[in-house]
Design a protein around this motif. Structure first.
Motif, PDB file in Angstrom:
ATOM      1  N   GLN A  58       0.758  -1.196  -0.120  1.00 38.32           N
ATOM      2  CA  GLN A  58       0.147  -0.075   0.020  1.00 38.32           C
ATOM      3  C   GLN A  58       0.887   1.377   0.070  1.00 38.32           C
ATOM      4  O   GLN A  58       0.744   2.217  -0.587  1.00 38.32           O
ATOM      5  N   TYR A  59       1.775   1.101   0.740  1.00 37.05           N
ATOM      6  CA  TYR A  59       2.751   2.410   0.884  1.00 37.05           C
ATOM      7  C   TYR A  59       3.462   2.792  -0.243  1.00 37.05           C
ATOM      8  O   TYR A  59       3.723   3.807  -0.611  1.00 37.05           O
ATOM      9  N   GLY A  60       3.761   1.494  -1.363  1.00 43.60           N
ATOM     10  CA  GLY A  60       4.398   1.556  -2.410  1.00 43.60           C
ATOM     11  C   GLY A  60       3.587   2.335  -3.682  1.00 43.60           C
ATOM     12  O   GLY A  60       4.042   2.578  -4.801  1.00 43.60           O
ATOM     13  N   ARG A  61       2.323   2.397  -3.386  1.00 45.26           N
ATOM     14  CA  ARG A  61       1.462   2.993  -4.394  1.00 45.26           C
ATOM     15  C   ARG A  61       1.423   4.717  -4.336  1.00 45.26           C
ATOM     16  O   ARG A  61       1.476   5.188  -3.233  1.00 45.26           O
ATOM     17  N   THR A  62       1.125   5.152  -5.447  1.00 40.91           N
ATOM     18  CA  THR A  62       1.017   6.587  -5.335  1.00 40.91           C
ATOM     19  C   THR A  62      -0.126   7.127  -4.753  1.00 40.91           C
ATOM     20  O   THR A  62      -1.147   6.452  -4.789  1.00 40.91           O
ATOM     21  N   ASN A  63      -0.189   8.295  -4.354  1.00 39.63           N
ATOM     22  CA  ASN A  63      -1.046   9.030  -3.537  1.00 39.63           C
ATOM     23  C   ASN A  63      -2.575   8.900  -4.593  1.00 39.63           C
ATOM     24  O   ASN A  63      -3.817   8.954  -4.069  1.00 39.63           O
ATOM     25  N   ALA A  67      -8.427   3.274  -6.126  1.00 39.42           N
ATOM     26  CA  ALA A  67      -8.725   2.432  -4.835  1.00 39.42           C
ATOM     27  C   ALA A  67      -8.362   0.783  -5.337  1.00 39.42           C
ATOM     28  O   ALA A  67      -8.682   0.316  -6.504  1.00 39.42           O
ATOM     29  N   ILE A  68      -7.758   0.081  -4.474  1.00 42.31           N
ATOM     30  CA  ILE A  68      -7.256  -1.377  -4.652  1.00 42.31           C
ATOM     31  C   ILE A  68      -8.472  -2.377  -4.773  1.00 42.31           C
ATOM     32  O   ILE A  68      -9.307  -2.106  -3.921  1.00 42.31           O
ATOM     33  N   THR A  69      -8.699  -2.957  -5.960  1.00 41.64           N
ATOM     34  CA  THR A  69      -9.896  -3.541  -6.310  1.00 41.64           C
ATOM     35  C   THR A  69      -9.245  -5.123  -5.568  1.00 41.64           C
ATOM     36  O   THR A  69      -8.526  -5.307  -5.392  1.00 41.64           O
ATOM     37  N   TRP A  70     -10.623  -5.570  -5.351  1.00 40.80           N
ATOM     38  CA  TRP A  70     -10.738  -7.194  -4.998  1.00 40.80           C
ATOM     39  C   TRP A  70      -9.533  -7.910  -5.989  1.00 40.80           C
ATOM     40  O   TRP A  70      -8.726  -8.578  -5.648  1.00 40.80           O
TER      41      TRP A  70
END
Length: 129
Positions: A58-63, A67-70
């Motif tokens: 999660q931290y590695g994703r850009t702001n 949203a993360i999908t299933w």
């Protein structure tokens, strides 16, 4: 939470990781959670090293990332926990012999391992071979 979901921290056997994911997914479908709720619920069941992995992901994703999908959660979970052992499982599947197992034990092991070689059991003829 009424379904008593199991937590996941880490396992050496990739099949156990996949079994956990499948069990959680079954509960989420029964509860009719939406995509966002599925990710929130499943990720809340992570502990230890797996929770650390998830937080790092999660931290590695850009702001401004969506949203993360299933589907994304499932793919990333499998890539992290299952991919490494997948080739070993395929080798185990190819080398599977009944040996001292009963017919029922062999059938169950075959079914369990065939999840990782679906192209090898595409139809009944392939499965019998």
């Amino acid at each position: 939470m009424k379904g008593c979901p199991s937590v996941f921290s880490h396992v050496a056997d990739p099949l156990e990781a996949d079994d956990w994911l499948r069990a959680v997914e079954k509960q989420l479908n029964i509860a009719q959670y939406n995509d966002t709720e599925k990710v929130l619920f499943a990720s809340s069941q992570l502990q230890g090293a797996t929770q650390d992995w998830w937080e790092s992901y999660q931290y590695g994703r850009t702001n401004n990332a969506p949203a993360i999908t299933w589907q994304e959660f499932r793919e990333e979970f499998r890539a992290y926990h299952i991919l490494e052992g997948l080739m070993e499982l395929k080798q185990e599947f190819r080398a599977l012999k009944q040996g001292s197992m009963s017919v029922a034990e062999y059938r169950d092991k075959f079914a369990q391992l065939s999840r990782y070689a679906p192209n090898k059991v595409a139809d009944d003829t392939d499965e019998q071979r």
